[in-house]
Design a protein around this motif. Structure first.
Motif, PDB file in Angstrom:
ATOM      1  N   PRO A  29       0.856  -1.187   0.000  1.00  0.00           N
ATOM      2  CA  PRO A  29       0.000   0.000   0.000  1.00  0.00           C
ATOM      3  C   PRO A  29       0.900   1.248   0.000  1.00  0.00           C
ATOM      4  O   PRO A  29       2.090   1.161   0.325  1.00  0.00           O
ATOM      5  N   ILE A  30       0.332   2.380  -0.327  1.00  0.00           N
ATOM      6  CA  ILE A  30       1.056   3.640  -0.157  1.00  0.00           C
ATOM      7  C   ILE A  30       1.397   3.752   1.333  1.00  0.00           C
ATOM      8  O   ILE A  30       0.551   3.507   2.187  1.00  0.00           O
ATOM      9  N   HIS A  31       2.651   4.087   1.624  1.00  0.00           N
ATOM     10  CA  HIS A  31       3.095   4.217   3.010  1.00  0.00           C
ATOM     11  C   HIS A  31       4.126   5.330   3.099  1.00  0.00           C
ATOM     12  O   HIS A  31       4.671   5.763   2.096  1.00  0.00           O
ATOM     13  N   THR A  32       4.375   5.795   4.317  1.00  0.00           N
ATOM     14  CA  THR A  32       5.314   6.893   4.538  1.00  0.00           C
ATOM     15  C   THR A  32       6.375   6.476   5.538  1.00  0.00           C
ATOM     16  O   THR A  32       6.061   6.017   6.637  1.00  0.00           O
ATOM     17  N   HIS A  33       7.620   6.646   5.135  1.00  0.00           N
ATOM     18  CA  HIS A  33       8.744   6.441   6.048  1.00  0.00           C
ATOM     19  C   HIS A  33       9.003   7.758   6.784  1.00  0.00           C
ATOM     20  O   HIS A  33       9.057   8.812   6.149  1.00  0.00           O
ATOM     21  N   GLU A  34       9.170   7.664   8.097  1.00  0.00           N
ATOM     22  CA  GLU A  34       9.419   8.859   8.908  1.00  0.00           C
ATOM     23  C   GLU A  34      10.769   8.799   9.596  1.00  0.00           C
ATOM     24  O   GLU A  34      11.108   9.700  10.356  1.00  0.00           O
ATOM     25  N   HIS A  35      11.534   7.733   9.327  1.00  0.00           N
ATOM     26  CA  HIS A  35      12.826   7.527   9.981  1.00  0.00           C
ATOM     27  C   HIS A  35      13.858   7.038   8.965  1.00  0.00           C
ATOM     28  O   HIS A  35      13.497   6.437   7.955  1.00  0.00           O
ATOM     29  N   ALA A  36      15.116   7.256   9.289  1.00  0.00           N
ATOM     30  CA  ALA A  36      16.185   6.563   8.560  1.00  0.00           C
ATOM     31  C   ALA A  36      16.033   5.075   8.861  1.00  0.00           C
ATOM     32  O   ALA A  36      15.483   4.690   9.906  1.00  0.00           O
ATOM     33  N   TYR A  37      16.522   4.231   7.956  1.00  0.00           N
ATOM     34  CA  TYR A  37      16.384   2.794   8.196  1.00  0.00           C
ATOM     35  C   TYR A  37      17.383   2.009   7.373  1.00  0.00           C
ATOM     36  O   TYR A  37      18.049   2.547   6.492  1.00  0.00           O
ATOM     37  N   MET A  38      17.478   0.727   7.693  1.00  0.00           N
ATOM     38  CA  MET A  38      18.285  -0.212   6.910  1.00  0.00           C
ATOM     39  C   MET A  38      17.473  -1.475   6.730  1.00  0.00           C
ATOM     40  O   MET A  38      16.516  -1.707   7.453  1.00  0.00           O
ATOM     41  N   TRP A  39      17.853  -2.242   5.690  1.00  0.00           N
ATOM     42  CA  TRP A  39      17.223  -3.548   5.539  1.00  0.00           C
ATOM     43  C   TRP A  39      18.205  -4.559   4.990  1.00  0.00           C
ATOM     44  O   TRP A  39      19.179  -4.207   4.349  1.00  0.00           O
ATOM     45  N   TYR A  40      17.892  -5.818   5.309  1.00  0.00           N
ATOM     46  CA  TYR A  40      18.648  -6.970   4.837  1.00  0.00           C
ATOM     47  C   TYR A  40      17.715  -7.802   3.967  1.00  0.00           C
ATOM     48  O   TYR A  40      16.622  -8.181   4.410  1.00  0.00           O
ATOM     49  N   ALA A  41      18.122  -8.074   2.726  1.00  0.00           N
ATOM     50  CA  ALA A  41      17.300  -8.850   1.793  1.00  0.00           C
ATOM     51  C   ALA A  41      17.540 -10.339   2.006  1.00  0.00           C
ATOM     52  O   ALA A  41      18.585 -10.865   1.642  1.00  0.00           O
ATOM     53  N   ILE A  42      16.575 -11.014   2.594  1.00  0.00           N
ATOM     54  CA  ILE A  42      16.655 -12.458   2.814  1.00  0.00           C
ATOM     55  C   ILE A  42      16.458 -13.196   1.491  1.00  0.00           C
ATOM     56  O   ILE A  42      17.149 -14.162   1.201  1.00  0.00           O
ATOM     57  N   GLU A  43      15.497 -12.730   0.697  1.00  0.00           N
ATOM     58  CA  GLU A  43      15.259 -13.239  -0.663  1.00  0.00           C
ATOM     59  C   GLU A  43      15.081 -12.020  -1.553  1.00  0.00           C
ATOM     60  O   GLU A  43      14.088 -11.302  -1.420  1.00  0.00           O
ATOM     61  N   GLY A  44      16.034 -11.761  -2.428  1.00  0.00           N
ATOM     62  CA  GLY A  44      16.017 -10.558  -3.243  1.00  0.00           C
ATOM     63  C   GLY A  44      15.099 -10.643  -4.450  1.00  0.00           C
ATOM     64  O   GLY A  44      14.694 -11.723  -4.883  1.00  0.00           O
ATOM     65  N   ALA A  45      14.785  -9.459  -4.994  1.00  0.00           N
ATOM     66  CA  ALA A  45      13.985  -9.294  -6.212  1.00  0.00           C
ATOM     67  C   ALA A  45      14.086  -7.830  -6.619  1.00  0.00           C
ATOM     68  O   ALA A  45      14.392  -6.970  -5.782  1.00  0.00           O
ATOM     69  N   PRO A  46      13.826  -7.507  -7.868  1.00  0.00           N
ATOM     70  CA  PRO A  46      13.775  -6.099  -8.251  1.00  0.00           C
ATOM     71  C   PRO A  46      12.513  -5.444  -7.683  1.00  0.00           C
ATOM     72  O   PRO A  46      11.421  -6.006  -7.786  1.00  0.00           O
ATOM     73  N   LEU A  47      12.679  -4.274  -7.067  1.00  0.00           N
ATOM     74  CA  LEU A  47      11.551  -3.538  -6.496  1.00  0.00           C
ATOM     75  C   LEU A  47      11.314  -2.276  -7.316  1.00  0.00           C
ATOM     76  O   LEU A  47      12.185  -1.409  -7.405  1.00  0.00           O
ATOM     77  N   GLN A  48      10.145  -2.186  -7.896  1.00  0.00           N
ATOM     78  CA  GLN A  48       9.756  -1.019  -8.680  1.00  0.00           C
ATOM     79  C   GLN A  48       9.057  -0.049  -7.731  1.00  0.00           C
ATOM     80  O   GLN A  48       8.136  -0.437  -7.010  1.00  0.00           O
ATOM     81  N   ILE A  49       9.495   1.217  -7.727  1.00  0.00           N
ATOM     82  CA  ILE A  49       9.007   2.217  -6.780  1.00  0.00           C
ATOM     83  C   ILE A  49       8.095   3.209  -7.509  1.00  0.00           C
ATOM     84  O   ILE A  49       8.410   3.670  -8.603  1.00  0.00           O
ATOM     85  N   PHE A  50       6.980   3.562  -6.866  1.00  0.00           N
ATOM     86  CA  PHE A  50       6.011   4.511  -7.406  1.00  0.00           C
ATOM     87  C   PHE A  50       5.718   5.591  -6.365  1.00  0.00           C
ATOM     88  O   PHE A  50       5.653   5.300  -5.172  1.00  0.00           O
ATOM     89  N   ASP A  51       5.515   6.840  -6.828  1.00  0.00           N
ATOM     90  CA  ASP A  51       5.146   7.891  -5.885  1.00  0.00           C
ATOM     91  C   ASP A  51       3.658   7.778  -5.551  1.00  0.00           C
ATOM     92  O   ASP A  51       2.959   6.887  -6.064  1.00  0.00           O
ATOM     93  N   ARG A  52       3.170   8.666  -4.708  1.00  0.00           N
ATOM     94  CA  ARG A  52       1.774   8.593  -4.241  1.00  0.00           C
ATOM     95  C   ARG A  52       0.764   8.730  -5.368  1.00  0.00           C
ATOM     96  O   ARG A  52      -0.387   8.329  -5.239  1.00  0.00           O
ATOM     97  N   ASP A  53       1.185   9.313  -6.509  1.00  0.00           N
ATOM     98  CA  ASP A  53       0.295   9.472  -7.655  1.00  0.00           C
ATOM     99  C   ASP A  53       0.418   8.343  -8.672  1.00  0.00           C
ATOM    100  O   ASP A  53      -0.205   8.385  -9.729  1.00  0.00           O
ATOM    101  N   GLY A  54       1.265   7.348  -8.387  1.00  0.00           N
ATOM    102  CA  GLY A  54       1.432   6.210  -9.281  1.00  0.00           C
ATOM    103  C   GLY A  54       2.525   6.383 -10.322  1.00  0.00           C
ATOM    104  O   GLY A  54       2.693   5.517 -11.178  1.00  0.00           O
ATOM    105  N   LYS A  55       3.284   7.488 -10.257  1.00  0.00           N
ATOM    106  CA  LYS A  55       4.372   7.701 -11.212  1.00  0.00           C
ATOM    107  C   LYS A  55       5.520   6.737 -10.908  1.00  0.00           C
ATOM    108  O   LYS A  55       5.959   6.620  -9.773  1.00  0.00           O
ATOM    109  N   ASP A  56       6.000   6.051 -11.945  1.00  0.00           N
ATOM    110  CA  ASP A  56       7.109   5.102 -11.824  1.00  0.00           C
ATOM    111  C   ASP A  56       8.400   5.876 -11.566  1.00  0.00           C
ATOM    112  O   ASP A  56       8.810   6.708 -12.371  1.00  0.00           O
TER     113      ASP A  56
END
Length: 112
Positions: A29-56
């Motif tokens: 879903p559309i969500h908002t990050h409010e903090h710095a963060y890190m992540w570890y990819a347990i199972e990777g994949a390409p992630l396509q990112i869209f803004d709140r208006d659906g722009k790629d």
């Protein structure tokens, strides 16, 4: 707005830890990050990112075993680690698993 992960597994005064999964073709879903963060990819994949208006906004290749670090800066996130270093996206966005296999990560938000 939704949380930044699929399931919150831990929280204290310093961090929030999330499990995060996406099936092939599935979107967050559309969500908002409010903090710095890190992540570890347990199972990777390409992630396509869209803004709140659906722009790629582009696709971030996330290989299995990769660790990403992102800083929060005035409504934007900036990737500090490789690959993707320097990529900036709005803190409010959604992501889609653009790969053919499930995606899985552990995400840690820094509260301070």
């Amino acid at each position: 707005m939704a949380g930044v992960g699929t399931e919150k597994v831990f929280e204290n005064d310093k961090v929030i830890v999330w499990n995060f999964t996406l099936a092939p073709g599935e979107e967050t879903p559309i969500h908002t990050h409010e903090h710095a963060y890190m992540w570890y990819a347990i199972e990777g994949a390409p992630l396509q990112i869209f803004d709140r208006d659906g722009k790629d906004l582009g696709t971030l290749e996330v290989p299995t075993g990769a660790v990403y670090s992102l800083k929060y800066d005035n409504g934007f996130l900036e990737v500090l680690s490789e690959p993707g270093k320097g990529m900036r996206v709005p803190a409010t966005h959604k992501a889609r698993n653009a790969g053919s296999k499930p995606y899985r990560e552990v995400l840690v938000e820094y509260k301070s």
